[in-house]
Write a protein that holds these residues in place. Structure first.
Motif, PDB file in Angstrom:
ATOM      1  N   PRO A 105      17.657  27.060  32.856  1.00 12.28           N
ATOM      2  CA  PRO A 105      18.452  26.136  33.248  1.00 12.28           C
ATOM      3  C   PRO A 105      18.045  24.954  33.305  1.00 12.28           C
ATOM      4  CG  PRO A 105      17.722  27.393  34.886  1.00 12.28           C
ATOM      5  CD  PRO A 105      16.984  27.885  33.917  1.00 12.28           C
ATOM      6  N   LEU A 106      18.923  23.800  32.892  1.00 11.54           N
ATOM      7  CA  LEU A 106      18.820  22.384  32.895  1.00 11.54           C
ATOM      8  C   LEU A 106      19.987  21.728  33.799  1.00 11.54           C
ATOM      9  CD1 LEU A 106      16.873  19.955  32.613  1.00 11.54           C
ATOM     10  CD2 LEU A 106      18.026  19.777  30.345  1.00 11.54           C
ATOM     11  N   PHE A 107      19.788  21.329  34.882  1.00  9.06           N
ATOM     12  CA  PHE A 107      20.963  20.912  35.465  1.00  9.06           C
ATOM     13  C   PHE A 107      20.788  19.258  35.347  1.00  9.06           C
ATOM     14  CE2 PHE A 107      23.075  24.296  37.939  1.00  9.06           C
ATOM     15  CZ  PHE A 107      22.286  25.057  37.735  1.00  9.06           C
ATOM     16  N   THR A 108      21.974  18.637  34.670  1.00 10.46           N
ATOM     17  CA  THR A 108      22.007  17.230  34.657  1.00 10.46           C
ATOM     18  C   THR A 108      23.385  16.756  35.191  1.00 10.46           C
ATOM     19  OG1 THR A 108      22.663  17.188  32.396  1.00 10.46           O
ATOM     20  CG2 THR A 108      20.294  17.124  32.776  1.00 10.46           C
ATOM     21  N   GLU A 109      23.594  15.532  35.306  1.00 15.16           N
ATOM     22  CA  GLU A 109      24.863  14.948  36.011  1.00 15.16           C
ATOM     23  C   GLU A 109      26.024  15.496  34.875  1.00 15.16           C
ATOM     24  OE1 GLU A 109      27.528  13.426  38.361  1.00 15.16           O
ATOM     25  OE2 GLU A 109      25.126  13.594  38.648  1.00 15.16           O
ATOM     26  N   GLY A 110      26.962  16.218  35.382  1.00 15.42           N
ATOM     27  CA  GLY A 110      28.208  16.674  34.890  1.00 15.42           C
ATOM     28  C   GLY A 110      27.870  17.933  33.748  1.00 15.42           C
ATOM     29  N   GLN A 111      26.620  18.443  33.626  1.00 19.50           N
ATOM     30  CA  GLN A 111      26.493  19.452  32.579  1.00 19.50           C
ATOM     31  C   GLN A 111      25.124  20.339  33.148  1.00 19.50           C
ATOM     32  OE1 GLN A 111      26.514  18.301  28.435  1.00 19.50           O
ATOM     33  NE2 GLN A 111      24.519  19.516  28.081  1.00 19.50           N
ATOM     34  N   VAL A 112      25.363  21.613  32.860  1.00 20.15           N
ATOM     35  CA  VAL A 112      24.377  22.651  32.892  1.00 20.15           C
ATOM     36  C   VAL A 112      24.065  23.334  31.416  1.00 20.15           C
ATOM     37  CG1 VAL A 112      23.669  24.706  34.009  1.00 20.15           C
ATOM     38  CG2 VAL A 112      25.073  23.260  35.231  1.00 20.15           C
ATOM     39  N   ASP A 113      22.738  23.256  31.002  1.00 19.07           N
ATOM     40  CA  ASP A 113      22.369  23.979  29.986  1.00 19.07           C
ATOM     41  C   ASP A 113      21.807  25.288  30.185  1.00 19.07           C
ATOM     42  OD1 ASP A 113      23.378  21.830  28.255  1.00 19.07           O
ATOM     43  OD2 ASP A 113      21.469  20.824  28.309  1.00 19.07           O
ATOM     44  N   ILE A 114      22.055  26.311  29.418  1.00 19.98           N
ATOM     45  CA  ILE A 114      21.187  27.595  29.784  1.00 19.98           C
ATOM     46  C   ILE A 114      21.070  28.289  28.443  1.00 19.98           C
ATOM     47  CG2 ILE A 114      23.260  28.827  30.471  1.00 19.98           C
ATOM     48  CD1 ILE A 114      21.274  29.914  32.863  1.00 19.98           C
ATOM     49  N   THR A 115      19.830  29.030  28.285  1.00 19.30           N
ATOM     50  CA  THR A 115      19.644  29.814  27.079  1.00 19.30           C
ATOM     51  C   THR A 115      19.919  31.376  27.455  1.00 19.30           C
ATOM     52  OG1 THR A 115      17.962  28.424  26.391  1.00 19.30           O
ATOM     53  CG2 THR A 115      18.105  30.828  25.418  1.00 19.30           C
ATOM     54  N   THR A 116      20.766  32.231  26.646  1.00 16.56           N
ATOM     55  CA  THR A 116      20.802  33.798  26.614  1.00 16.56           C
ATOM     56  C   THR A 116      20.391  33.815  25.221  1.00 16.56           C
ATOM     57  OG1 THR A 116      23.100  33.393  25.858  1.00 16.56           O
ATOM     58  CG2 THR A 116      22.710  33.326  28.197  1.00 16.56           C
ATOM     59  N   THR A 117      20.463  35.335  25.366  1.00 17.95           N
ATOM     60  CA  THR A 117      19.949  36.072  23.761  1.00 17.95           C
ATOM     61  C   THR A 117      21.122  36.664  23.288  1.00 17.95           C
ATOM     62  OG1 THR A 117      17.785  36.187  24.631  1.00 17.95           O
ATOM     63  CG2 THR A 117      18.436  37.400  22.561  1.00 17.95           C
ATOM     64  N   MET A 118      21.622  36.304  22.033  1.00 22.69           N
ATOM     65  CA  MET A 118      22.738  36.850  21.336  1.00 22.69           C
ATOM     66  C   MET A 118      22.576  37.596  20.393  1.00 22.69           C
ATOM     67  SD  MET A 118      25.520  35.667  23.110  1.00 22.69           S
ATOM     68  CE  MET A 118      26.722  35.503  21.891  1.00 22.69           C
ATOM     69  N   PRO A 119      23.259  38.700  20.045  1.00 22.81           N
ATOM     70  CA  PRO A 119      23.168  39.503  18.680  1.00 22.81           C
ATOM     71  C   PRO A 119      23.208  38.561  17.410  1.00 22.81           C
ATOM     72  CG  PRO A 119      25.064  40.323  20.063  1.00 22.81           C
ATOM     73  CD  PRO A 119      24.674  38.978  20.534  1.00 22.81           C
ATOM     74  N   GLY A 120      22.207  39.080  16.570  1.00 25.14           N
ATOM     75  CA  GLY A 120      21.890  38.540  15.155  1.00 25.14           C
ATOM     76  C   GLY A 120      22.832  39.034  14.113  1.00 25.14           C
ATOM     77  N   PRO A 121      22.860  38.539  13.072  1.00 24.68           N
ATOM     78  CA  PRO A 121      23.893  39.339  12.133  1.00 24.68           C
ATOM     79  C   PRO A 121      23.376  40.732  11.700  1.00 24.68           C
ATOM     80  CG  PRO A 121      22.728  37.571  11.096  1.00 24.68           C
ATOM     81  CD  PRO A 121      22.535  37.610  12.337  1.00 24.68           C
ATOM     82  N   ASN A 122      22.198  41.078  11.746  1.00 24.41           N
ATOM     83  CA  ASN A 122      21.793  42.384  11.520  1.00 24.41           C
ATOM     84  C   ASN A 122      21.321  43.148  12.739  1.00 24.41           C
ATOM     85  OD1 ASN A 122      22.273  42.233   8.891  1.00 24.41           O
ATOM     86  ND2 ASN A 122      20.457  40.917   8.579  1.00 24.41           N
ATOM     87  N   ASP A 123      21.585  42.608  13.894  1.00 25.57           N
ATOM     88  CA  ASP A 123      20.870  43.383  15.190  1.00 25.57           C
ATOM     89  C   ASP A 123      21.824  44.479  15.458  1.00 25.57           C
ATOM     90  OD1 ASP A 123      18.909  41.530  15.440  1.00 25.57           O
ATOM     91  OD2 ASP A 123      20.072  40.518  16.990  1.00 25.57           O
ATOM     92  N   PRO A 124      21.425  45.676  16.040  1.00 29.66           N
ATOM     93  CA  PRO A 124      22.208  46.597  16.544  1.00 29.66           C
ATOM     94  C   PRO A 124      22.421  46.176  18.039  1.00 29.66           C
ATOM     95  CG  PRO A 124      19.818  47.249  16.719  1.00 29.66           C
ATOM     96  CD  PRO A 124      19.835  46.135  15.988  1.00 29.66           C
ATOM     97  N   ARG A 125      23.650  46.767  18.535  1.00 31.49           N
ATOM     98  CA  ARG A 125      24.361  46.243  19.738  1.00 31.49           C
ATOM     99  C   ARG A 125      23.330  46.460  20.829  1.00 31.49           C
ATOM    100  NH1 ARG A 125      30.121  45.785  20.011  1.00 31.49           N
ATOM    101  NH2 ARG A 125      29.841  46.085  22.260  1.00 31.49           N
ATOM    102  N   CYS A 126      22.240  47.123  20.800  1.00 32.58           N
ATOM    103  CA  CYS A 126      21.479  47.468  22.034  1.00 32.58           C
ATOM    104  C   CYS A 126      20.314  46.261  22.121  1.00 32.58           C
ATOM    105  CB  CYS A 126      20.755  48.640  21.877  1.00 32.58           C
ATOM    106  SG  CYS A 126      19.505  48.407  20.496  1.00 32.58           S
ATOM    107  N   CYS A 127      20.278  45.640  21.040  1.00 31.71           N
ATOM    108  CA  CYS A 127      18.903  44.561  20.671  1.00 31.71           C
ATOM    109  C   CYS A 127      19.205  43.286  20.263  1.00 31.71           C
ATOM    110  CB  CYS A 127      17.944  45.615  19.942  1.00 31.71           C
ATOM    111  SG  CYS A 127      17.550  47.193  20.406  1.00 31.71           S
TER     112      CYS A 127
END
Length: 147
Positions: A105-127
Protein backbone atom coordinates in the motif's frame (compact mmCIF):
# COMPACT_ATOMS: atom_id res chain seq x y z
CA UNK A 1 5.94 2.52 3.48
CA UNK A 2 2.97 0.99 5.28
CA UNK A 3 2.85 -2.16 7.28
CA UNK A 4 0.11 -4.73 7.16
CA UNK A 5 -1.61 -5.89 10.34
CA UNK A 6 -4.01 -8.82 10.52
CA UNK A 7 -6.77 -8.79 13.09
CA UNK A 8 -9.64 -11.17 13.75
CA UNK A 9 -13.25 -10.38 14.56
CA UNK A 10 -12.52 -11.05 18.21
CA UNK A 11 -10.51 -8.54 20.21
CA UNK A 12 -7.24 -10.51 20.39
CA UNK A 13 -4.69 -9.82 17.67
CA UNK A 14 -3.63 -12.82 15.58
CA UNK A 15 -0.54 -11.59 13.82
CA UNK A 16 1.53 -8.42 13.77
CA UNK A 17 3.73 -7.41 10.88
CA UNK A 18 6.17 -5.26 12.83
CA UNK A 19 7.00 -4.49 16.47
CA UNK A 20 5.64 -0.98 15.96
CA UNK A 21 2.38 -2.54 14.78
CA UNK A 22 2.02 -4.25 18.15
CA UNK A 23 -0.30 -1.42 19.09
CA UNK A 24 -3.85 -2.60 19.69
CA UNK A 25 -6.06 -2.15 16.61
CA UNK A 26 -8.89 -4.25 18.09
CA UNK A 27 -11.12 -1.19 18.53
CA UNK A 28 -11.83 -1.49 14.77
CA UNK A 29 -13.43 -4.93 15.21
CA UNK A 30 -16.95 -3.65 16.02
CA UNK A 31 -16.76 -1.16 13.15
CA UNK A 32 -15.70 -3.83 10.64
CA UNK A 33 -18.43 -6.18 11.86
CA UNK A 34 -21.00 -3.51 10.99
CA UNK A 35 -19.49 -2.24 7.75
CA UNK A 36 -17.66 -5.19 6.16
CA UNK A 37 -19.92 -8.01 7.43
CA UNK A 38 -17.14 -9.59 9.51
CA UNK A 39 -18.60 -12.48 11.49
CA UNK A 40 -17.24 -15.05 13.94
CA UNK A 41 -15.62 -17.89 12.00
CA UNK A 42 -14.56 -15.66 9.10
CA UNK A 43 -10.90 -15.28 8.33
CA UNK A 44 -9.06 -12.33 9.81
CA UNK A 45 -9.52 -9.06 7.93
CA UNK A 46 -6.33 -7.54 6.54
CA UNK A 47 -5.61 -4.02 7.73
CA UNK A 48 -3.39 -1.55 5.91
CA UNK A 49 -2.90 1.80 7.63
CA UNK A 50 -0.93 4.92 6.84
CA UNK A 51 1.02 4.46 10.09
CA UNK A 52 1.62 1.34 12.22
CA UNK A 53 0.60 3.14 15.44
CA UNK A 54 -3.22 3.48 15.73
CA UNK A 55 -2.71 6.67 17.74
CA UNK A 56 -0.95 8.26 14.77
CA UNK A 57 -2.72 6.60 11.82
CA UNK A 58 -5.62 8.48 10.30
CA UNK A 59 -6.41 6.38 7.23
CA UNK A 60 -6.83 2.65 6.71
CA UNK A 61 -7.91 0.21 4.06
CA UNK A 62 -9.31 -3.12 5.26
CA UNK A 63 -9.76 -6.25 3.11
CA UNK A 64 -12.22 -8.89 4.32
CA UNK A 65 -12.32 -12.22 2.45
CA UNK A 66 -15.10 -14.63 3.43
CA UNK A 67 -17.05 -17.60 2.10
CA UNK A 68 -20.25 -16.85 0.22
CA UNK A 69 -22.98 -16.55 2.89
CA UNK A 70 -25.51 -18.20 0.55
CA UNK A 71 -23.49 -21.39 0.14
CA UNK A 72 -21.10 -22.76 -2.40
CA UNK A 73 -17.37 -22.37 -2.33
CA UNK A 74 -16.96 -18.83 -3.69
CA UNK A 75 -14.74 -16.41 -1.84
CA UNK A 76 -16.29 -12.99 -1.41
CA UNK A 77 -14.44 -9.73 -0.76
CA UNK A 78 -15.43 -6.51 0.97
CA UNK A 79 -12.90 -3.69 1.02
CA UNK A 80 -13.55 -0.70 3.22
CA UNK A 81 -11.87 2.67 3.53
CA UNK A 82 -11.74 4.14 7.03
CA UNK A 83 -10.61 7.54 8.29
CA UNK A 84 -9.91 8.91 11.75
CA UNK A 85 -10.91 12.45 12.60
CA UNK A 86 -11.40 14.35 15.86
CA UNK A 87 -14.38 12.16 16.75
CA UNK A 88 -12.68 8.81 16.04
CA UNK A 89 -12.57 6.25 13.26
CA UNK A 90 -15.37 6.26 10.71
CA UNK A 91 -16.27 4.19 7.69
CA UNK A 92 -16.03 6.14 4.42
CA UNK A 93 -17.43 3.34 2.27
CA UNK A 94 -16.82 0.18 0.30
CA UNK A 95 -14.32 0.39 -2.53
CA UNK A 96 -14.46 -1.85 -5.61
CA UNK A 97 -10.99 -3.36 -5.46
CA UNK A 98 -10.60 -6.99 -6.51
CA UNK A 99 -8.02 -9.73 -6.39
CA UNK A 100 -6.03 -11.78 -3.94
CA UNK A 101 -2.93 -11.16 -1.86
CA UNK A 102 -3.27 -7.41 -1.23
CA UNK A 103 0.13 -5.79 -0.70
CA UNK A 104 2.38 -2.76 -1.11
CA UNK A 105 0.00 0.00 0.00
CA UNK A 106 0.99 3.60 -0.60
CA UNK A 107 -1.00 6.28 1.18
CA UNK A 108 -0.69 9.79 -0.27
CA UNK A 109 -2.86 12.88 0.08
CA UNK A 110 -6.24 11.97 -1.38
CA UNK A 111 -5.23 8.53 -2.69
CA UNK A 112 -4.34 4.99 -1.67
CA UNK A 113 -2.55 2.70 -4.14
CA UNK A 114 -2.44 -1.04 -3.53
CA UNK A 115 -1.51 -4.16 -5.50
CA UNK A 116 -3.55 -7.37 -5.73
CA UNK A 117 -3.19 -10.46 -7.89
CA UNK A 118 -5.85 -10.90 -10.59
CA UNK A 119 -6.59 -13.79 -12.95
CA UNK A 120 -4.80 -13.68 -16.29
CA UNK A 121 -6.50 -14.70 -19.54
CA UNK A 122 -5.32 -18.32 -19.27
CA UNK A 123 -5.33 -18.69 -15.48
CA UNK A 124 -7.62 -21.24 -13.83
CA UNK A 125 -9.96 -19.64 -11.28
CA UNK A 126 -7.87 -21.04 -8.45
CA UNK A 127 -4.61 -19.50 -9.46
CA UNK A 128 -4.48 -15.83 -10.44
CA UNK A 129 -1.08 -14.64 -11.62
CA UNK A 130 -1.31 -11.02 -12.78
CA UNK A 131 -0.20 -8.29 -10.35
CA UNK A 132 -2.63 -5.36 -10.64
CA UNK A 133 -2.10 -1.94 -9.09
CA UNK A 134 -5.23 -0.07 -7.97
CA UNK A 135 -5.57 3.66 -7.27
CA UNK A 136 -8.34 4.62 -4.82
CA UNK A 137 -9.48 8.23 -4.60
CA UNK A 138 -10.14 8.72 -0.86
CA UNK A 139 -12.57 11.59 -1.50
CA UNK A 140 -14.85 9.92 -4.06
CA UNK A 141 -13.99 6.21 -3.48
CA UNK A 142 -13.50 5.90 -7.24
CA UNK A 143 -11.06 3.15 -8.21
CA UNK A 144 -8.94 2.88 -11.31
CA UNK A 145 -5.92 0.95 -12.44
CA UNK A 146 -2.67 2.60 -11.45
CA UNK A 147 0.21 2.64 -13.94
Amino acid sequence: MMRQVLFPFHLALLSLATPAAAQDWSFLSPLTAQTLDVRPGDGAPILFANHPDPGVANSSLIFHYFENREGGNATMLNVGLFQRDAEGWRFLGLVPVYGQDPRDPLFTEGQVDITTTMPGPNDPRCCPSVPTRWAIDTRTLAVGRSP
